[in-house]
Structures are given as structure tokens and as C-alpha cells.
Design a protein around this motif. Structure first.
Motif, mmCIF file in Angstrom:
data_model
loop_
_atom_site.group_PDB
_atom_site.id
_atom_site.type_symbol
_atom_site.label_atom_id
_atom_site.label_comp_id
_atom_site.label_asym_id
_atom_site.label_seq_id
_atom_site.Cartn_x
_atom_site.Cartn_y
_atom_site.Cartn_z
ATOM 1 N N LEU A 20 14.347 0.980 9.096
ATOM 2 C CA LEU A 20 13.114 1.422 8.288
ATOM 3 C C LEU A 20 12.809 2.832 9.088
ATOM 4 O O LEU A 20 12.370 3.821 8.377
ATOM 5 C CB LEU A 20 12.243 0.629 8.426
ATOM 6 C CG LEU A 20 12.059 -0.666 7.177
ATOM 7 C CD1 LEU A 20 11.165 -1.709 7.611
ATOM 8 C CD2 LEU A 20 11.608 -0.169 6.045
ATOM 9 N N GLU A 21 12.803 2.902 10.291
ATOM 10 C CA GLU A 21 12.249 3.996 10.952
ATOM 11 C C GLU A 21 13.302 5.064 10.836
ATOM 12 O O GLU A 21 12.703 6.190 10.674
ATOM 13 C CB GLU A 21 12.163 3.824 12.695
ATOM 14 C CG GLU A 21 11.132 2.487 12.853
ATOM 15 C CD GLU A 21 11.048 2.192 14.287
ATOM 16 O OE1 GLU A 21 9.878 1.820 14.939
ATOM 17 O OE2 GLU A 21 11.991 2.114 14.950
ATOM 18 N N SER A 22 14.519 4.932 10.933
ATOM 19 C CA SER A 22 15.416 5.921 10.650
ATOM 20 C C SER A 22 15.535 6.499 9.467
ATOM 21 O O SER A 22 15.936 7.718 8.981
ATOM 22 C CB SER A 22 16.976 5.338 10.936
ATOM 23 O OG SER A 22 17.012 5.030 12.067
ATOM 24 N N ALA A 23 15.027 5.860 8.437
ATOM 25 C CA ALA A 23 14.815 6.205 7.000
ATOM 26 C C ALA A 23 13.313 6.913 6.410
ATOM 27 O O ALA A 23 13.205 7.069 5.626
ATOM 28 C CB ALA A 23 14.904 5.094 5.895
ATOM 29 N N GLY A 24 12.859 7.112 7.861
ATOM 30 C CA GLY A 24 11.473 7.804 7.590
ATOM 31 C C GLY A 24 10.202 6.873 7.177
ATOM 32 O O GLY A 24 9.455 7.484 6.826
ATOM 33 N N ILE A 25 10.277 5.516 7.250
ATOM 34 C CA ILE A 25 9.347 4.429 6.620
ATOM 35 C C ILE A 25 8.773 3.997 8.019
ATOM 36 O O ILE A 25 9.485 3.265 8.760
ATOM 37 C CB ILE A 25 10.083 3.444 5.796
ATOM 38 C CG1 ILE A 25 10.926 4.010 4.535
ATOM 39 C CG2 ILE A 25 9.057 2.324 5.166
ATOM 40 C CD1 ILE A 25 11.446 3.140 3.865
ATOM 41 N N ASP A 26 7.594 3.901 8.269
ATOM 42 C CA ASP A 26 6.796 3.636 9.078
ATOM 43 C C ASP A 26 6.582 1.757 8.706
ATOM 44 O O ASP A 26 6.117 1.392 7.865
ATOM 45 C CB ASP A 26 5.260 3.886 9.082
ATOM 46 C CG ASP A 26 4.737 3.587 10.382
ATOM 47 O OD1 ASP A 26 4.954 2.757 11.125
ATOM 48 O OD2 ASP A 26 3.480 4.108 10.494
ATOM 49 N N PRO A 27 7.371 1.199 9.649
ATOM 50 C CA PRO A 27 7.043 -0.322 9.509
ATOM 51 C C PRO A 27 5.662 -0.972 9.846
ATOM 52 O O PRO A 27 5.497 -2.176 9.562
ATOM 53 C CB PRO A 27 8.083 -1.149 10.505
ATOM 54 C CG PRO A 27 8.507 -0.058 11.395
ATOM 55 C CD PRO A 27 8.182 1.297 10.984
ATOM 56 N N TYR A 28 5.015 -0.195 10.635
ATOM 57 C CA TYR A 28 3.488 -0.589 10.761
ATOM 58 C C TYR A 28 2.657 0.497 10.374
ATOM 59 O O TYR A 28 1.808 1.163 11.519
ATOM 60 C CB TYR A 28 3.528 -0.863 12.241
ATOM 61 C CG TYR A 28 4.503 -1.991 12.642
ATOM 62 C CD1 TYR A 28 4.091 -3.331 12.406
ATOM 63 C CD2 TYR A 28 5.710 -1.563 13.486
ATOM 64 C CE1 TYR A 28 5.118 -4.344 13.003
ATOM 65 C CE2 TYR A 28 6.344 -2.606 13.840
ATOM 66 C CZ TYR A 28 6.306 -3.681 13.506
ATOM 67 O OH TYR A 28 7.161 -4.785 13.854
ATOM 68 N N PRO A 29 2.502 0.898 9.274
ATOM 69 C CA PRO A 29 1.601 1.915 8.866
ATOM 70 C C PRO A 29 -0.055 1.938 9.348
ATOM 71 O O PRO A 29 -0.348 0.630 9.469
ATOM 72 C CB PRO A 29 1.686 2.071 7.418
ATOM 73 C CG PRO A 29 2.068 0.596 6.793
ATOM 74 C CD PRO A 29 2.869 0.094 7.975
ATOM 75 N N THR A 30 -0.837 3.089 9.390
ATOM 76 C CA THR A 30 -2.052 2.716 9.873
ATOM 77 C C THR A 30 -3.008 2.170 8.731
ATOM 78 O O THR A 30 -4.004 1.535 9.004
ATOM 79 C CB THR A 30 -2.691 4.333 10.509
ATOM 80 O OG1 THR A 30 -1.574 4.477 11.273
ATOM 81 C CG2 THR A 30 -3.945 3.903 10.828
ATOM 82 N N ARG A 31 -2.677 2.915 7.479
ATOM 83 C CA ARG A 31 -3.747 2.520 6.503
ATOM 84 C C ARG A 31 -2.962 1.311 5.434
ATOM 85 O O ARG A 31 -1.788 1.201 5.192
ATOM 86 C CB ARG A 31 -4.072 3.644 5.479
ATOM 87 C CG ARG A 31 -4.709 4.944 6.424
ATOM 88 C CD ARG A 31 -6.182 4.686 6.426
ATOM 89 N NE ARG A 31 -6.766 5.752 7.519
ATOM 90 C CZ ARG A 31 -6.726 5.661 8.695
ATOM 91 N NH1 ARG A 31 -6.349 4.803 9.436
ATOM 92 N NH2 ARG A 31 -7.149 6.612 9.488
ATOM 93 N N ALA A 32 -3.785 0.571 4.879
ATOM 94 C CA ALA A 32 -3.431 -0.373 3.760
ATOM 95 C C ALA A 32 -4.393 0.094 2.536
ATOM 96 O O ALA A 32 -5.539 0.502 3.017
ATOM 97 C CB ALA A 32 -3.625 -1.843 3.914
ATOM 98 N N GLY A 33 -3.997 -0.307 1.452
ATOM 99 C CA GLY A 33 -4.545 0.151 0.183
ATOM 100 C C GLY A 33 -5.107 -0.805 -0.611
ATOM 101 O O GLY A 33 -5.226 -0.782 -2.078
ATOM 102 N N GLN A 34 -5.000 -2.158 -0.158
ATOM 103 C CA GLN A 34 -5.638 -3.550 -0.907
ATOM 104 C C GLN A 34 -6.877 -3.206 -1.750
ATOM 105 O O GLN A 34 -7.956 -2.847 -1.297
ATOM 106 C CB GLN A 34 -5.662 -4.365 -0.039
ATOM 107 C CG GLN A 34 -5.888 -5.772 -0.799
ATOM 108 C CD GLN A 34 -6.571 -7.259 0.363
ATOM 109 O OE1 GLN A 34 -7.255 -6.859 1.054
ATOM 110 N NE2 GLN A 34 -5.846 -8.102 0.021
ATOM 111 N N THR A 35 -6.759 -3.433 -3.038
ATOM 112 C CA THR A 35 -7.924 -3.370 -4.033
ATOM 113 C C THR A 35 -8.356 -4.713 -4.390
ATOM 114 O O THR A 35 -9.712 -4.872 -4.617
ATOM 115 C CB THR A 35 -7.484 -2.595 -5.205
ATOM 116 O OG1 THR A 35 -6.530 -3.260 -6.123
ATOM 117 C CG2 THR A 35 -7.064 -0.945 -4.855
#
Length: 511
Positions: A20-35
Motif C-alpha cells: 500500500l505504501e509503495s502504491a502511494g496509499i497511506d494505510p493510516y490516513p489522518t482524516r476520516a470522512g464518515q457522514t
């Protein structure tokens, strides 16, 4: 290092994280967008269903993946959040080949995912989210423990489960993640505390906080935990009770006070004892133990109704009714009926020991009269009080803070409440005579050895506070953990404490 402890399966998950990290995807992102939570999403969809012209309901949901069912170009999943579960519906036509490949390659049970899309109802009637986009919120490197197979819509789905009590207590975070009924216990616990607070607040009590670190421990018969203040060069104790500080507040004019908090007692661990536990104590000016009995019945029944919707509870195979009135039993009469010993006719430890020996009742040598009576209560009375019972009028020498019954100085106005075969609460008419209180402390020092847990140290400042005048009062303490045991039907206190005290893992391994 953490990675060194990973199993082969966990190493696979770690490789997915690195990918995931190599693909440029943060496995632990800072923000969530739950509505919406899962239930909020379902409720919104159901409401829209009843309105013919309603627009499609778009939501962003988030939660832990609890099931994954790949079916070619489709994948069904369930996520769980604080409100429950929501089905996710992934389709290659909506997401594209690359995004579906990402789901298959990187996502596992236990991962936290965020998914956005439109809600719909499946042919089987389940409200689901047709996913248009998703992202990883937290990669779980360790799988949730164990698993069981369950047939859902004709498909075998694997769900994580955990049943070993020792593992559950040591890793409560996993226990909560995989056992929804455990989450329910602690929701009930929280609701119980709020109900107790509401009852007391509604009766004009004020909630206060008293010191946890105390220069002199007191208010109960228990051994304390000892610590040291480096700068002050002072030995301190973790409190065993709130009592002596709360009664100081009565002296100061706060007539109805209570505290809910932790006490600490350096004693054995059992199904009903934990060294760190939660207690509620209140002190009520111008009340006595009879008024406190009535109040206790009302408070426990109120809490049960508020939390459970009923005063009936199931505990250890018994149906128990917590509604008033509770049975009231005189201690002297109860012991007489149980073991044919009249404690009033045995005013000394020696005479009581002789009476016990004549009936072949075992006891520890050297016990005081009060401790012998307490042992009789624990062995012959407490286990039999299944329905709520107040046991009243205790010996003076094990109740150094209680007021004597008028005309009978050897017996005090004290009661203990028993439910389900265990002690639930303790209360008495408070001793407010400073000279009598000082003498009681002195007597306790003479009667008990220095290392005896029943030995109550002299608290000169408390006696000094009483000398300024404390109004007549009733005092009360209840074990919140035990009340939650009753409300949830759990037989072990460890089940209702999030992180109970356990023997160290190293000790168990060596044992």
C-alpha cells in the motif's frame, strides 16, 4: 521489535501494508470522512423509502471489516461501527478493475475501511451501500483471533470469535472487537453510573471529588497500597474508601454529598474482588440508617428500571426482584437461626470461640469477637441471601465509624445489603461524637495487631474535624462493579471491569 513477533500470516499482512505504501496509499490516513453511522444510514434510507419523491441517500460509512465475500466481479462485505453493521456492495462496473483489484489485494478481516456511495435495498431486503469509492483507514496487522463458519445467504462466511477468559481479560481490546455482548456489558455499566448519578442529583446531592493519595488511610477494614512522594519524603496510601473525607464535608456544611470513583485494597482476587474497584458513597445529613435503607431500595430499583427497563434480573440461575421493599433481618436473630448461637450471650471472643467449637464450626485462632461474627456472616448467611436483604445491627468492634444503638453500646446502627448471595452495599448511622470516635480508634489499636487489615489507624485530623460539629447523618457505600454484575448476569467481577488485575504473564508461564 513488533515485527519479530509476527506469525507467517501476520507477515503476509505486513507485506500488504508495505505494498500500500509503495502504491502511494497511506494505510493510516489522518482524516476520516464518515457522514453516517451504520444505523443512521439505515434509518435515513428507511425514511426516504416512505417518500416517493425522495432523492437517493448518499453516505460515507466507516468501520471494521467483519466479513468479506468475493464473488467474481462482485464482493459483499459487512462493516461494524458503534451502532451495528452495514453491508457494503462492491461491483466492478461501479469501481473499475483497478479499484476492485486493490480491494482484493490489500484488504483483510479486521481492517478499518471508509466507503462512499448510495444506499439501496437488496432483493433479500437488506439495506446496503453500493460503493462508489473506498479507502483504507487502518490496516490490521494481526487478524482477529479464531474464527467460526456461518452460512449467510447460502455462502460460508468466517467471523472472528474469542472465548478463552484469560485471553479475553488480558486483551480486552480484542475481546471488545469480536464479542458484541461484551460491548453491551460496558454500555450497561456506563448507563448504570449515569442512572445512579441522576437519582442522587435529583435528590439534591452534589457530586464531589476527594483525594486518592492520602496521608492516612481509613473508612474501611482493608490493607492499603503504599506509595512514596519523593519531594515531600512522605509515605502515602491509595485510598481504601472515601468516607472520612466525605464526612469532613458534612462538617463544612455540604449536607448531601456523593462520590463515584476508584478505591484500592491490597487484598485477594476472587470472583467478587478486584484490588482496584469502583464504589459509590454518599453521606446525608439529618438521616439515619433506617432512612438510608429506604433510599437504597429506591435508588437500586430506579437504576434497574432506567438501565434495564425492569427491576427483575437473572443472576446465577435465580430470578431476583430488586423492587422495594427488601427483606430486613436482625443480625443476632439470623445467626441464632443459622447456627443456634446467641451472640448477645457470648460477649467476648473467648466465649464465642467456645460456642463455635461446641458446634464444630471451624475458625481461625486469635480472631476478635467481631471478626468471628463477620466470618459467620460470610459462611452461613451471605450465600443464602439471594433476594435483596438488609442484614441489620452489627457488633461495635467491627464498625468503628458507626453510632451505637441507644441503650445497647455493643451494637451499632449498621446494615449490609445482600443480593444474589453476595454483599452489595454497606451503611450506617454515622458516629459524630469526637470523643467517642477517638476512643474507638484507640480501642482498635489495642485490639488488633499492627499487620491486621482490620486495624484502623488513628486519624487525628478527622477527629479534629468532628470536634467542630458534624450533623447527625447516614452514610452509604455500594460496589458499582457488583451492581453491574447483577444487571448483566455476570458471575465474575472481571467480566464487568474493562482491565481487571491479573497475575503477570511471566508468573503464569513459570507456574
Amino acid at each position: 521489535m513488533l515485527e519479530d513477533t509476527f506469525s507467517e500470516l501476520e507477515q503476509v499482512r505486513l507485506k500488504k501494508l508495505r505494498a500500500l505504501e509503495s502504491a502511494g496509499i497511506d494505510p493510516y490516513p489522518t482524516r476520516a470522512g464518515q457522514t453516517h453511522t451504520s444505523q443512521e444510514a439505515i434509518d435515513a434510507f428507511v425514511k426516504a423509502e416512505s417518500q416517493p419523491d425522495a432523492s437517493p441517500i448518499r453516505v460515507t460509512a466507516a468501520g471494521r471489516i467483519r466479513s468479506l465475500r468475493p464473488m467474481g466481479k462482485l464482493t459483499f462485505a459487512h462493516i461494524q461501527d458503534r451502532d451495528g453493521k452495514l453491508q457494503l456492495f462492491f461491483r466492478v462496473n461501479d469501481l473499475g478493475e483497478e479499484k476492485m483489484a486493490e480491494l482484493s489485494a490489500y484488504y483483510d478481516l479486521g481492517d478499518f475501511i471508509q466507503a462512499s456511495g448510495t444506499l439501496f435495498r437488496t432483493k433479500r431486503g437488506e439495506v446496503s451501500l453500493q460503493v462508489e469509492d473506498f479507502k483504507m483507514l487502518a490496516k490490521a496487522l494481526r487478524p482477529l483471533p479464531a474464527a467460526k463458519d456461518e452460512v449467510v445467504d447460502g455462502e460460508i462466511v468466517r467471523h472472528a470469535v474469542l472465548s478463552d477468559p484469560e485471553t479475553r481479560y488480558r486483551q480486552r481490546y480484542v475481546d471488545l472487537a469480536v464479542n458484541p455482548d461484551v460491548q453491551e456489558i460496558f454500555k450497561i455499566r456506563s448507563a448504570t453510573v449515569r442512572a445512579l448519578q441522576k437519582f442522587l442529583d435529583d435528590h439534591d446531592f452534589i457530586e464531589v471529588e476527594t483525594p486518592i493519595l492520602q496521608p492516612i488511610y481509613g473508612g474501611a477494614a482493608a490493607q492499603p497500597f503504599v506509595t512514596h512522594h519523593n519531594q515531600l519524603h512522605q509515605e502515602l496510601y491509595l485510598r481504601i474508601s472515601f468516607e472520612l473525607y466525605l464526612k469532613r464535608l458534612l462538617v463544612g456544611g455540604l449536607e448531601r454529598v456523593y462520590e463515584i470513583g476508584r478505591d484500592f485494597r491490597n487484598e485477594g482476587v476472587s470472583y467478587k474482588h478486584n484490588p482496584e474497584f469502583t464504589q459509590l458513597e454518599f453521606y446525608w445529613a439529618y438521616a439515619d440508617y433506617l432512612m438510608v435503607m429506604d433510599f437504597t431500595e429506591q435508588m437500586v430499583a430506579f437504576a434497574a428500571e432506567k438501565v434495564l427497563g425492569t427491576t427483575m434480573v437473572n443472576f446465577n440461575g435465580h430470578q431476583i426482584n430488586l423492587a422495594p421493599p427488601w427483606q430486613r433481618v436482625d443480625l443476632r436473630q439470623a445467626i441464632l437461626e443459622a447456627v443456634d448461637i446467641d451472640i448477645e450471650l457470648n460477649p467476648t471472643a473467648e466465649s464465642l470461640q467456645a460456642a463455635l467449637e461446641s458446634r464444630q464450626i471451624k475458625h481461625k485462632p486469635g480472631m476478635t469477637r467481631g471478626k468471628l461474627i463477620d466470618a459467620l456472616i460470610g459462611e452461613f448467611l451471605e450465600p443464602n441471601y439471594i433476594q435483596p436483604t438488609f442484614l441489620c445491627n452489627y457488633p461495635r468492634d467491627i464498625s468503628p465509624l458507626a453510632k451505637s444503638i441507644p441503650g445497647n453500646p455493643s451494637v451499632v446502627e449498621r446494615f449490609e445489603g445482600f443480593v444474589g448471595g453476595m454483599e452489595l452495599c454497606n451503611a450506617f448511622t454515622e458516629l459524630n461524637n469526637p470523643l467517642d470516635q477517638e476512643q474507638r480508634f484507640i480501642e482498635m489499636g489495642r485490639a488488633y495487631a499492627d499487620d491486621d487489615e482490620e486495624q484502623h489507624p488513628m486519624d487525628d485530623d478527622f477527629v479534629n474535624a468532628l470536634s467542630y460539629g458534624m450533623p447527625p447523618a447516614g452514610g452509604f457505600g455500594i460496589g458499582v462493579d457488583r451492581l453491574v454484575m447483577l444487571f448483566t448476569g455476570r458471575r465474575s467481577i472481571r467480566e464487568v471491569i474493562l482491565f481487571p488485575h491479573l497475575r503477570s504473564q511471566d508468573d503464569e508461564d513459570q507456574g
